[in-house]
Design an enzyme around this catalytic site. Sequence first.
Site, PDB file in Angstrom:
ATOM      1  N   LYS A 120      27.634  17.378   4.292  1.00 30.64           N
ATOM      2  CA  LYS A 120      28.578  16.280   4.090  1.00 30.64           C
ATOM      3  C   LYS A 120      28.316  15.672   2.733  1.00 30.64           C
ATOM      4  O   LYS A 120      27.186  15.732   2.222  1.00 30.64           O
ATOM      5  CB  LYS A 120      28.378  15.202   5.167  1.00 30.64           C
TER       6      LYS A 120
HETATM    7  N1  GLU Z   1      35.766  16.157   7.243  1.00 29.08           N
HETATM    8  C1  GLU Z   1      36.178  16.949   8.354  1.00 29.08           C
HETATM    9  C2  GLU Z   1      35.202  16.785   9.502  1.00 29.08           C
HETATM   10  O1  GLU Z   1      34.519  15.801   9.609  1.00 29.08           O
HETATM   11  C3  GLU Z   1      36.467  18.391   7.966  1.00 29.08           C
HETATM   12  C4  GLU Z   1      35.332  19.164   7.401  1.00 29.08           C
HETATM   13  C5  GLU Z   1      35.700  20.525   6.878  1.00 29.08           C
HETATM   14  O2  GLU Z   1      36.814  20.965   7.079  1.00 29.08           O
HETATM   15  O3  GLU Z   1      34.828  21.163   6.267  1.00 29.08           O
HETATM   16  O4  GLU Z   1      35.140  17.611  10.376  1.00 29.08           O
END
Ligand code: GLU
Length: 419
Positions: A105
Amino acid sequence: MEHGGVFEMALEQLGSTAKLLKMDPNTLRVLGCTERELTVHLPVVMDDGHIEVFEGHRVQHSSARGPCKGGIRYHQDVTLDEVKALSMWMTWKCAVVNIPYGGAKGGIKVDPSKLSFEEVRRLTRRYTVAIMPIIGPHRDIPAPDVNTNAETMGWIMDTVSMYQGSTVLDIVTGKSIELGGSLGRREATGRGVMFVTLELLNRMNLTPAKTRIAVQGFGNVGSVSADLLKKAGCNIQAISDISGAYYCEKGLPISDMIAYCSTGRGKTLEGFSAPGVSKIDPKELFELDVDILVPAALEKQINVENAEKIKAKAVVEGANGPTTPEAERLLIKKGKYVVPDILANAGGVVVSYFEWVQSIQSFFWDEDGVNANLKKVIVSSFDAVWDTAQREKQDLRHAAMMIAVSRVAKALEIRGIFP
Ligand code: GLU
């Protein structure tokens, strides 16, 4: 924990799952840590000429099952602790739906609504270069999250491509269709929320026509979830965003609200009105007599302060980490269901995976194909979690975590600890 950081909350969820799995303490020690945490300071020349320095992070929790994967958020409350927790949740999310990724993240501590378009673009490009040493199509693939979108992903993709000297489509997912994004990606998280909610209703012997829903948050996840659940026949009685909460007993006009938000004015529902729609206290949204509550905003929104007052029969976590473990225990004790984030909002990363595959192959699918494959993954993952919960006599989070954590642990075990 209630007042601790969110990483502590993620560790508590991992710890209780490890106990159920009778996990080797060595494996738990590894999974309880992130693999890599990068903090960067990003000087940006603001439009008036002065320099502002922003703090950003990219955290990789685990690459045991494949390249790290996860979004990037822009928010004034971003901290390293939060990004660490979110990266761990991504590992479990990818594992529970069985896509070949680990978890990561990123985040920048900034309120992007206070910056101009060009300032956000410069900040994004600077952040991209700062995290470039650790991202890559087979290493760590960013995506949108809170306050970032296809446009942001396009800037990241362009920045990496400028350095590489060729277009690198597979460096990010959640790109615009014009830049090699996948049809259905923007709606994918909300579509996944809709699929899990319909599956849950089925298990609860409820029909969509008899289902009243309240949704906290009207960003990409909240708005699409509300829209698709309404199209599936549910009654969306309440919605909130930063401008307040809106209620209509007969059901809110979701498509009008989405259209209203897209016409500028800070992209919020501020000033929205329609016949039968009244404004309520955002706190009240959690206490409404509805069947399903969908928190689709930020972490810890359901906590010991409001959990007792929740009347909904089930919580479907559109956001990441919206329910504290203590609040969840209270809800479960009252016989309510909590569909955990790692399953409920996994639709986004599932279609991110489809997008990555399409980008690598430069071969693009039609939208029906994307949606059908998403449905298959989400419904079969829901079934597996539900069956595990029944068999192990556990709540849905522990069932989902048992599946996810054991998949990651197994991969780790097979690979062995380097060197
Ligand atoms: N931000 C989204 C989540 O929390 C998508 C992450 C992604 O597609 O890599 O799942």
